[in-house]
Write a protein that holds these residues in place. Structure first.
Motif, PDB file in Angstrom:
ATOM      1  N   GLU A  25       0.835  -1.200   0.000  1.00 53.69           N
ATOM      2  CA  GLU A  25       0.000   0.000   0.000  1.00 53.69           C
ATOM      3  C   GLU A  25       0.876   1.259   0.000  1.00 53.69           C
ATOM      4  OE1 GLU A  25      -3.561  -2.112   2.574  1.00 53.69           O
ATOM      5  OE2 GLU A  25      -1.998  -0.962   3.588  1.00 53.69           O
ATOM      6  N   ARG A  41      -4.895   3.345   7.412  1.00 55.03           N
ATOM      7  CA  ARG A  41      -6.075   3.076   6.594  1.00 55.03           C
ATOM      8  C   ARG A  41      -7.188   2.460   7.416  1.00 55.03           C
ATOM      9  NH1 ARG A  41      -5.955  -1.523   2.124  1.00 55.03           N
ATOM     10  NH2 ARG A  41      -8.125  -0.915   2.151  1.00 55.03           N
ATOM     11  N   CYS A  47     -13.557  -0.991   2.321  1.00 56.42           N
ATOM     12  CA  CYS A  47     -13.060   0.388   2.375  1.00 56.42           C
ATOM     13  C   CYS A  47     -11.638   0.483   1.834  1.00 56.42           C
ATOM     14  CB  CYS A  47     -13.107   0.911   3.811  1.00 56.42           C
ATOM     15  SG  CYS A  47     -12.772   2.677   3.908  1.00 56.42           S
ATOM     16  N   ARG A  48     -11.337   1.603   1.159  1.00 54.82           N
ATOM     17  CA  ARG A  48     -10.001   1.837   0.607  1.00 54.82           C
ATOM     18  C   ARG A  48      -9.397   3.131   1.135  1.00 54.82           C
ATOM     19  NH1 ARG A  48     -10.477   2.705  -5.087  1.00 54.82           N
ATOM     20  NH2 ARG A  48     -12.620   3.287  -4.757  1.00 54.82           N
ATOM     21  N   TRP A  49     -10.043   3.783   2.108  1.00 55.16           N
ATOM     22  CA  TRP A  49      -9.607   5.084   2.602  1.00 55.16           C
ATOM     23  C   TRP A  49      -8.328   4.972   3.433  1.00 55.16           C
ATOM     24  CZ3 TRP A  49     -10.341   9.937   1.597  1.00 55.16           C
ATOM     25  CH2 TRP A  49      -9.890  10.903   2.496  1.00 55.16           C
ATOM     26  N   TYR A  50      -7.399   5.909   3.195  1.00 54.63           N
ATOM     27  CA  TYR A  50      -6.201   6.042   4.027  1.00 54.63           C
ATOM     28  C   TYR A  50      -5.959   7.525   4.266  1.00 54.63           C
ATOM     29  CZ  TYR A  50      -3.378   7.773   0.167  1.00 54.63           C
ATOM     30  OH  TYR A  50      -2.882   8.544  -0.845  1.00 54.63           O
ATOM     31  N   LYS A  61      -8.353   7.599  -1.467  1.00 60.80           N
ATOM     32  CA  LYS A  61      -8.678   6.176  -1.593  1.00 60.80           C
ATOM     33  C   LYS A  61      -7.541   5.451  -2.297  1.00 60.80           C
ATOM     34  CE  LYS A  61     -13.685   6.513  -1.805  1.00 60.80           C
ATOM     35  NZ  LYS A  61     -14.864   6.264  -2.644  1.00 60.80           N
ATOM     36  N   LEU A  62      -7.254   4.260  -1.820  1.00 61.76           N
ATOM     37  CA  LEU A  62      -6.307   3.382  -2.496  1.00 61.76           C
ATOM     38  C   LEU A  62      -6.975   2.841  -3.765  1.00 61.76           C
ATOM     39  CD1 LEU A  62      -5.083   1.442   0.634  1.00 61.76           C
ATOM     40  CD2 LEU A  62      -3.642   2.853  -0.813  1.00 61.76           C
ATOM     41  N   GLU A  64      -8.652   0.268  -6.471  1.00 57.29           N
ATOM     42  CA  GLU A  64      -9.672  -0.771  -6.282  1.00 57.29           C
ATOM     43  C   GLU A  64      -9.073  -2.111  -5.853  1.00 57.29           C
ATOM     44  OE1 GLU A  64     -13.654  -1.762  -6.107  1.00 57.29           O
ATOM     45  OE2 GLU A  64     -12.901   0.187  -6.741  1.00 57.29           O
ATOM     46  N   PHE A  66      -6.973  -2.735  -3.734  1.00 57.09           N
ATOM     47  CA  PHE A  66      -6.642  -2.747  -2.307  1.00 57.09           C
ATOM     48  C   PHE A  66      -7.872  -2.686  -1.415  1.00 57.09           C
ATOM     49  CE2 PHE A  66      -2.769  -1.449  -4.353  1.00 57.09           C
ATOM     50  CZ  PHE A  66      -1.812  -2.153  -3.643  1.00 57.09           C
ATOM     51  N   LYS A  67      -9.030  -3.034  -1.941  1.00 55.23           N
ATOM     52  CA  LYS A  67     -10.256  -3.073  -1.151  1.00 55.23           C
ATOM     53  C   LYS A  67     -10.097  -4.088  -0.024  1.00 55.23           C
ATOM     54  CE  LYS A  67     -14.442  -2.118  -3.302  1.00 55.23           C
ATOM     55  NZ  LYS A  67     -15.602  -2.469  -4.090  1.00 55.23           N
ATOM     56  N   ASN A  68     -10.526  -3.740   1.186  1.00 51.76           N
ATOM     57  CA  ASN A  68     -10.467  -4.684   2.305  1.00 51.76           C
ATOM     58  C   ASN A  68     -11.429  -5.838   2.035  1.00 51.76           C
ATOM     59  OD1 ASN A  68      -8.587  -3.432   4.014  1.00 51.76           O
ATOM     60  ND2 ASN A  68     -10.130  -2.011   4.758  1.00 51.76           N
TER      61      ASN A  68
END
Length: 76
Positions: A25, A41, A47-50, A61-62, A64, A66-68
């Protein structure tokens, strides 16, 4: 290391759990945040927010990829 009680603008929820960015990341956001070490993050599903710990407006947002994952998919 994890921290709680941070607001996530993507999830629109308070008290979200945040963790430090991992190596992959960090490599993706290196150009935007060169040399910055306090990037965290949200760990919520999908969620992809950092963001930097104390500067929410510095986040994004990271990609796509890197979606959790969902909790049951994480163990596979």
């Amino acid at each position: 290391m994890f921290f709680k009680k941070k607001y996530c603008p993507t999830c629109k929820k308070h008290d979200q759990l945040y963790r430090r960015l991992d190596v992959k990341e960090r490599a993706v956001v290196e150009e935007r945040h060169r040399g910055q070490t306090d990037l965290w993050r949200c760990t919520a599903e999908g969620c992809r927010w950092y963001q930097p710990w104390s500067h929410q407006r510095g986040g994004a947002k990271l990609p796509e990829d890197f979606k959790n994952p969902a909790p049951d998919a994480a163990g596979k």
